[in-house]
Design a protein around this motif. Structure first.
Motif, PDB file in Angstrom:
ATOM      1  N   ILE A   8      20.003   1.137 -48.636  1.00  0.00           N
ATOM      2  CA  ILE A   8      19.100   0.984 -47.532  1.00  0.00           C
ATOM      3  C   ILE A   8      18.024   1.877 -47.623  1.00  0.00           C
ATOM      4  O   ILE A   8      16.766   1.834 -47.353  1.00  0.00           O
ATOM      5  CB  ILE A   8      19.827   0.843 -45.938  1.00  0.00           C
ATOM      6  CG1 ILE A   8      20.622  -0.386 -46.127  1.00  0.00           C
ATOM      7  CG2 ILE A   8      18.727   0.954 -45.124  1.00  0.00           C
ATOM      8  CD1 ILE A   8      21.531  -0.335 -44.934  1.00  0.00           C
ATOM      9  N   PHE A   9      18.251   3.150 -47.649  1.00  0.00           N
ATOM     10  CA  PHE A   9      17.485   4.410 -47.800  1.00  0.00           C
ATOM     11  C   PHE A   9      16.409   4.248 -49.015  1.00  0.00           C
ATOM     12  O   PHE A   9      15.080   4.597 -48.748  1.00  0.00           O
ATOM     13  CB  PHE A   9      17.868   5.625 -47.581  1.00  0.00           C
ATOM     14  CG  PHE A   9      18.761   5.827 -46.225  1.00  0.00           C
ATOM     15  CD1 PHE A   9      18.698   5.061 -45.163  1.00  0.00           C
ATOM     16  CD2 PHE A   9      19.555   7.051 -46.190  1.00  0.00           C
ATOM     17  CE1 PHE A   9      19.106   5.306 -44.015  1.00  0.00           C
ATOM     18  CE2 PHE A   9      20.349   7.150 -44.781  1.00  0.00           C
ATOM     19  CZ  PHE A   9      19.897   6.124 -43.717  1.00  0.00           C
ATOM     20  N   MET A  32      13.729   7.839 -37.775  1.00  0.00           N
ATOM     21  CA  MET A  32      14.617   7.881 -36.638  1.00  0.00           C
ATOM     22  C   MET A  32      15.859   7.008 -37.132  1.00  0.00           C
ATOM     23  O   MET A  32      15.623   6.062 -37.875  1.00  0.00           O
ATOM     24  CB  MET A  32      14.077   7.019 -35.505  1.00  0.00           C
ATOM     25  CG  MET A  32      12.757   7.814 -34.956  1.00  0.00           C
ATOM     26  SD  MET A  32      12.682   9.480 -34.526  1.00  0.00           S
ATOM     27  CE  MET A  32      13.783   9.406 -33.016  1.00  0.00           C
ATOM     28  N   ASP A  33      17.011   7.262 -36.694  1.00  0.00           N
ATOM     29  CA  ASP A  33      18.010   6.563 -37.042  1.00  0.00           C
ATOM     30  C   ASP A  33      18.031   5.373 -36.253  1.00  0.00           C
ATOM     31  O   ASP A  33      17.848   5.450 -35.043  1.00  0.00           O
ATOM     32  CB  ASP A  33      19.475   7.549 -36.655  1.00  0.00           C
ATOM     33  CG  ASP A  33      20.657   7.023 -37.457  1.00  0.00           C
ATOM     34  OD1 ASP A  33      21.174   7.537 -38.293  1.00  0.00           O
ATOM     35  OD2 ASP A  33      21.188   5.827 -36.885  1.00  0.00           O
ATOM     36  N   ILE A  34      18.385   4.248 -36.983  1.00  0.00           N
ATOM     37  CA  ILE A  34      18.380   2.946 -36.407  1.00  0.00           C
ATOM     38  C   ILE A  34      19.772   2.811 -35.175  1.00  0.00           C
ATOM     39  O   ILE A  34      19.537   2.000 -34.040  1.00  0.00           O
ATOM     40  CB  ILE A  34      18.465   1.782 -37.176  1.00  0.00           C
ATOM     41  CG1 ILE A  34      17.749   0.800 -36.805  1.00  0.00           C
ATOM     42  CG2 ILE A  34      20.030   1.534 -37.623  1.00  0.00           C
ATOM     43  CD1 ILE A  34      17.525  -0.535 -37.857  1.00  0.00           C
ATOM     44  N   GLY A  95      33.032   9.434 -44.390  1.00  0.00           N
ATOM     45  CA  GLY A  95      32.462   8.690 -43.356  1.00  0.00           C
ATOM     46  C   GLY A  95      31.032   8.317 -43.643  1.00  0.00           C
ATOM     47  O   GLY A  95      30.400   7.718 -42.913  1.00  0.00           O
ATOM     48  N   THR A  97      28.143   6.285 -44.562  1.00  0.00           N
ATOM     49  CA  THR A  97      28.079   4.999 -44.751  1.00  0.00           C
ATOM     50  C   THR A  97      26.654   4.347 -45.567  1.00  0.00           C
ATOM     51  O   THR A  97      26.637   3.341 -45.844  1.00  0.00           O
ATOM     52  CB  THR A  97      27.821   4.276 -43.460  1.00  0.00           C
ATOM     53  OG1 THR A  97      26.620   4.869 -42.892  1.00  0.00           O
ATOM     54  CG2 THR A  97      29.212   4.318 -42.865  1.00  0.00           C
ATOM     55  N   VAL A  98      25.609   5.369 -45.859  1.00  0.00           N
ATOM     56  CA  VAL A  98      24.562   5.057 -46.846  1.00  0.00           C
ATOM     57  C   VAL A  98      24.641   5.949 -47.928  1.00  0.00           C
ATOM     58  O   VAL A  98      24.493   7.146 -47.502  1.00  0.00           O
ATOM     59  CB  VAL A  98      23.229   4.907 -45.922  1.00  0.00           C
ATOM     60  CG1 VAL A  98      22.207   4.753 -46.965  1.00  0.00           C
ATOM     61  CG2 VAL A  98      23.344   4.290 -44.588  1.00  0.00           C
ATOM     62  N   HIS A 102      21.454  12.335 -46.979  1.00  0.00           N
ATOM     63  CA  HIS A 102      20.697  12.445 -45.811  1.00  0.00           C
ATOM     64  C   HIS A 102      21.353  13.616 -44.943  1.00  0.00           C
ATOM     65  O   HIS A 102      22.365  13.796 -44.806  1.00  0.00           O
ATOM     66  CB  HIS A 102      20.359  11.057 -45.079  1.00  0.00           C
ATOM     67  CG  HIS A 102      21.834  10.509 -44.725  1.00  0.00           C
ATOM     68  ND1 HIS A 102      22.467   9.470 -45.873  1.00  0.00           N
ATOM     69  CD2 HIS A 102      22.507  10.351 -43.811  1.00  0.00           C
ATOM     70  CE1 HIS A 102      23.278   9.104 -45.641  1.00  0.00           C
ATOM     71  NE2 HIS A 102      23.710   9.326 -44.111  1.00  0.00           N
ATOM     72  N   HIS A 104      21.593  14.530 -40.752  1.00  0.00           N
ATOM     73  CA  HIS A 104      21.518  13.951 -39.332  1.00  0.00           C
ATOM     74  C   HIS A 104      20.914  15.194 -38.532  1.00  0.00           C
ATOM     75  O   HIS A 104      21.451  16.315 -38.722  1.00  0.00           O
ATOM     76  CB  HIS A 104      22.691  13.543 -38.922  1.00  0.00           C
ATOM     77  CG  HIS A 104      23.306  12.272 -39.518  1.00  0.00           C
ATOM     78  ND1 HIS A 104      23.166  10.788 -39.293  1.00  0.00           N
ATOM     79  CD2 HIS A 104      24.055  12.165 -40.755  1.00  0.00           C
ATOM     80  CE1 HIS A 104      23.977  10.153 -40.021  1.00  0.00           C
ATOM     81  NE2 HIS A 104      24.444  10.772 -40.994  1.00  0.00           N
ATOM     82  N   HIS A 116      29.385   6.843 -34.344  1.00  0.00           N
ATOM     83  CA  HIS A 116      28.614   7.048 -35.655  1.00  0.00           C
ATOM     84  C   HIS A 116      28.464   5.719 -36.128  1.00  0.00           C
ATOM     85  O   HIS A 116      29.136   5.014 -36.314  1.00  0.00           O
ATOM     86  CB  HIS A 116      29.475   7.831 -36.735  1.00  0.00           C
ATOM     87  CG  HIS A 116      28.753   8.122 -37.931  1.00  0.00           C
ATOM     88  ND1 HIS A 116      27.627   8.903 -38.078  1.00  0.00           N
ATOM     89  CD2 HIS A 116      28.788   7.616 -39.040  1.00  0.00           C
ATOM     90  CE1 HIS A 116      27.086   8.798 -39.400  1.00  0.00           C
ATOM     91  NE2 HIS A 116      27.772   8.048 -39.901  1.00  0.00           N
TER      92      HIS A 116
HETATM   93  P1  5GP Z   1      25.926   8.173 -42.733  1.00  0.00           P
HETATM   94  O1  5GP Z   1      27.195   7.289 -42.557  1.00  0.00           O
HETATM   95  O2  5GP Z   1      25.656   7.835 -44.267  1.00  0.00           O
HETATM   96  O3  5GP Z   1      26.159   9.587 -42.656  1.00  0.00           O
HETATM   97  O4  5GP Z   1      24.876   7.874 -41.889  1.00  0.00           O
HETATM   98  C1  5GP Z   1      24.016   6.835 -42.348  1.00  0.00           C
HETATM   99  C2  5GP Z   1      23.031   6.766 -40.945  1.00  0.00           C
HETATM  100  O5  5GP Z   1      22.063   5.670 -41.282  1.00  0.00           O
HETATM  101  C3  5GP Z   1      23.805   6.155 -39.653  1.00  0.00           C
HETATM  102  O6  5GP Z   1      23.635   6.961 -38.584  1.00  0.00           O
HETATM  103  C4  5GP Z   1      23.259   4.807 -39.333  1.00  0.00           C
HETATM  104  O7  5GP Z   1      22.974   4.470 -37.931  1.00  0.00           O
HETATM  105  C5  5GP Z   1      21.984   4.862 -40.114  1.00  0.00           C
HETATM  106  N1  5GP Z   1      21.377   3.650 -40.506  1.00  0.00           N
HETATM  107  C6  5GP Z   1      22.050   2.630 -41.297  1.00  0.00           C
HETATM  108  N2  5GP Z   1      21.053   1.617 -41.409  1.00  0.00           N
HETATM  109  C7  5GP Z   1      19.897   2.044 -41.111  1.00  0.00           C
HETATM  110  C8  5GP Z   1      18.600   1.506 -41.280  1.00  0.00           C
HETATM  111  O8  5GP Z   1      18.540   0.340 -41.865  1.00  0.00           O
HETATM  112  N3  5GP Z   1      17.553   2.408 -40.739  1.00  0.00           N
HETATM  113  C9  5GP Z   1      17.775   3.465 -40.159  1.00  0.00           C
HETATM  114  N4  5GP Z   1      16.666   3.788 -39.686  1.00  0.00           N
HETATM  115  N5  5GP Z   1      18.872   3.907 -39.911  1.00  0.00           N
HETATM  116  C10 5GP Z   1      19.876   3.296 -40.469  1.00  0.00           C
END
Ligand code: 5GP
Length: 137
Positions: A8-9, A32-34, A95, A97-98, A102, A104, A116
């Motif tokens: 996604i990123f 911004m986080d969605i 944990g 997910t993307v 990144h 936070h 989360h």
């Molecule tokens: P992780 O779990 O990889 O540390 O965090 C991934 C973050 O990306 C999560 O906080 C999630 O809410 C955010 N996220 C997931 N999909 C998208 C998206 O399509 N757009 C944005 N802006 N944030 C997203």
């Protein structure tokens, strides 16, 4: 770890998916986080393709943390944040997910964070918070 350029990123970086951006330069994007864990939850990502911090070249890591600091300062000022949680997950086992490295930045306290990546935020509210952070950068 092998980098999936369809994550996604990576798609946000290519402009294939929308994002509410607060800062961008040649090396880094902040948006911004969605699914915010608190109001103002922002993500800072290097443009270098890397899954985790362990895969990221040191110079890209060093530059990205400078932007993390810059955005954190803007967040403190714009949102009157008394505390800011900096969180960075490496690997699904942690944990993550993307699968694009990144950082936070979450205003507030670790003890009061929402869950989360679970609940979609109100996009209008997120946009308004982004405008405040942008104005303080
Ligand atoms: P992780 O779990 O990889 O540390 O965090 C991934 C973050 O990306 C999560 O906080 C999630 O809410 C955010 N996220 C997931 N999909 C998208 C998206 O399509 N757009 C944005 N802006 N944030 C997203």
């Amino acid at each position: 770890m092998a980098y999936d350029d369809q994550n996604i990123f990576a798609r946000i970086l290519r402009g294939e998916l929308p994002a509410i951006k607060v800062y961008e330069d040649e090396q880094v994007l902040a948006f911004m986080d969605i699914m915010p864990q608190a109001d103002g939850h922002t993500l800072v990502i290097p443009k270098t393709p890397a899954v985790t911090l362990l895969d990221l070249p040191a110079d890209a890591a060093a530059y990205t943390i400078q932007i993390v600091q810059k955005v954190a300062k803007a967040m403190e000022k714009a949102l009157d944040a008394k505390g800011i949680v900096l969180m960075q997950l490496n690997g699904a086992a942690a944990g993550q997910t993307v699968p694009h490295i990144h950082f936070h930045l979450v205003p507030g306290s670790l003890h009061e964070l929402g869950r989360h990546a679970v609940q979609m935020g109100d996009q209008e509210k997120i946009q308004a918070l982004a405008e405040k952070i942008k104005a303080a950068l």
